[in-house]
Motif scaffolding. Structure first.
Motif, PDB file in Angstrom:
ATOM      1  N   SER A  69      52.776  32.643  41.623  1.00 37.11           N
ATOM      2  CA  SER A  69      53.291  32.830  40.276  1.00 37.11           C
ATOM      3  C   SER A  69      52.269  32.381  39.226  1.00 37.11           C
ATOM      4  CB  SER A  69      54.593  32.043  40.101  1.00 37.11           C
ATOM      5  OG  SER A  69      55.115  32.200  38.802  1.00 37.11           O
ATOM      6  N   ASN A 101      59.654  27.775  37.072  1.00 38.30           N
ATOM      7  CA  ASN A 101      60.821  28.639  37.209  1.00 38.30           C
ATOM      8  C   ASN A 101      61.717  28.453  35.990  1.00 38.30           C
ATOM      9  OD1 ASN A 101      62.745  30.376  38.305  1.00 38.30           O
ATOM     10  ND2 ASN A 101      63.820  28.702  39.319  1.00 38.30           N
ATOM     11  N   SER A 115      60.669  35.746  38.903  1.00 36.16           N
ATOM     12  CA  SER A 115      60.490  34.340  38.559  1.00 36.16           C
ATOM     13  C   SER A 115      61.811  33.593  38.453  1.00 36.16           C
ATOM     14  CB  SER A 115      59.729  34.219  37.235  1.00 36.16           C
ATOM     15  OG  SER A 115      58.456  34.804  37.339  1.00 36.16           O
TER      16      SER A 115
END
Length: 233
Positions: free
Chosen positions: A167, A125, A144
């Protein structure tokens, strides 16, 4: 200031964990019960990087607290338990815990896991420019920066580990990864899970994001190898 929330009714252990966490240039916030912990999390949800959560507590047990946390937050959760039964560990992981430690544990092991979870959370992140904050696919958007996933205008609730897994695969669209490679990238550790655990995480993620989980569109199985994110998405 980035914070670690410690939820445990053992005040002496909390004081020790707080001291160790703060030696890592983090702020430790302590709650001696589940209800208090949920209140503190609500007050610090924008700065909390990790929760250390005990299972055995007098008001709400750790599983009940974890269920409520996962309704609103994807923050990593490290569960502590005095029990060594595999069932407790599996239950916590299935409910959205990211890791666990069995009491008694060494402070060195605790801090290694704390740093590993925070590193993975921040690594997956990163602070990025507005142009790269979101990944958009057919019917799905992955934010994100805010760690959010949307199907159209509907937000999909994922655990922290489920978001990390999605992700990772989505940011490597079309590339095939073995279960071992996925584990080492998403969990950032030497391979420790067996294949069935990785398959379980994939299955739970598919149930949340796939229009038809029985016939996946986003996360595809490459038989005999592993998984890839659909390059056509």
């Amino acid at each position: 200031m980035n914070k670690v929330l410690v939820i445990d009714d053992d005040k002496e252990l909390c004081a020790l964990m707080k001291k160790c966490v703060e030696q890592e240039s983090l702020v430790a916030v302590v709650a001696n019960g589940g209800i208090e912990g949920l209140r503190i999390l609500e007050e610090n949800k924008d700065t909390c990087l990790l929760i250390i959560l005990d299972i055995m507590m007098p008001d709400l047990d750790g599983f009940q607290v974890l269920q409520q946390i996962r309704q609103t937050s994807n923050v990593p959760v490290l569960m502590l338990t005095a029990k060594s039964e595999e069932e407790d560990k599996v239950s916590g992981l299935r409910m959205g815990a990211d890791d666990y430690l069995t009491k008694p544990f060494s402070i060195n092991e605790l801090m290694a896991r704390v740093n590993s979870l925070i590193r993975r959370y921040t690594l997956l992140n990163p602070v990025s420019s507005p142009e790269t904050d979101c990944m958009t696919f057919q019917g799905m958007t992955i934010d994100s920066l805010n760690r959010l996933v949307f199907q159209g205008n509907e937000q999909i609730e994922l655990t922290g580990k489920e978001f990390d897994l999605l992700s990772f695969l989505a940011s490597n669209k079309g590339k095939v990864f073995t279960k071992k490679q996925i584990y080492m990238q998403v969990w950032a550790e030497e391979y420790a899970f067996d294949d069935s655990n990785i398959m379980s995480f994939i299955s739970k993620l598919r149930k949340k994001i796939e229009p038809d989980p029985e016939h996946p569109f986003y996360i595809l199985t490459v038989r005999g190898v592993g998984y890839r994110f659909n390059r056509e998405a």
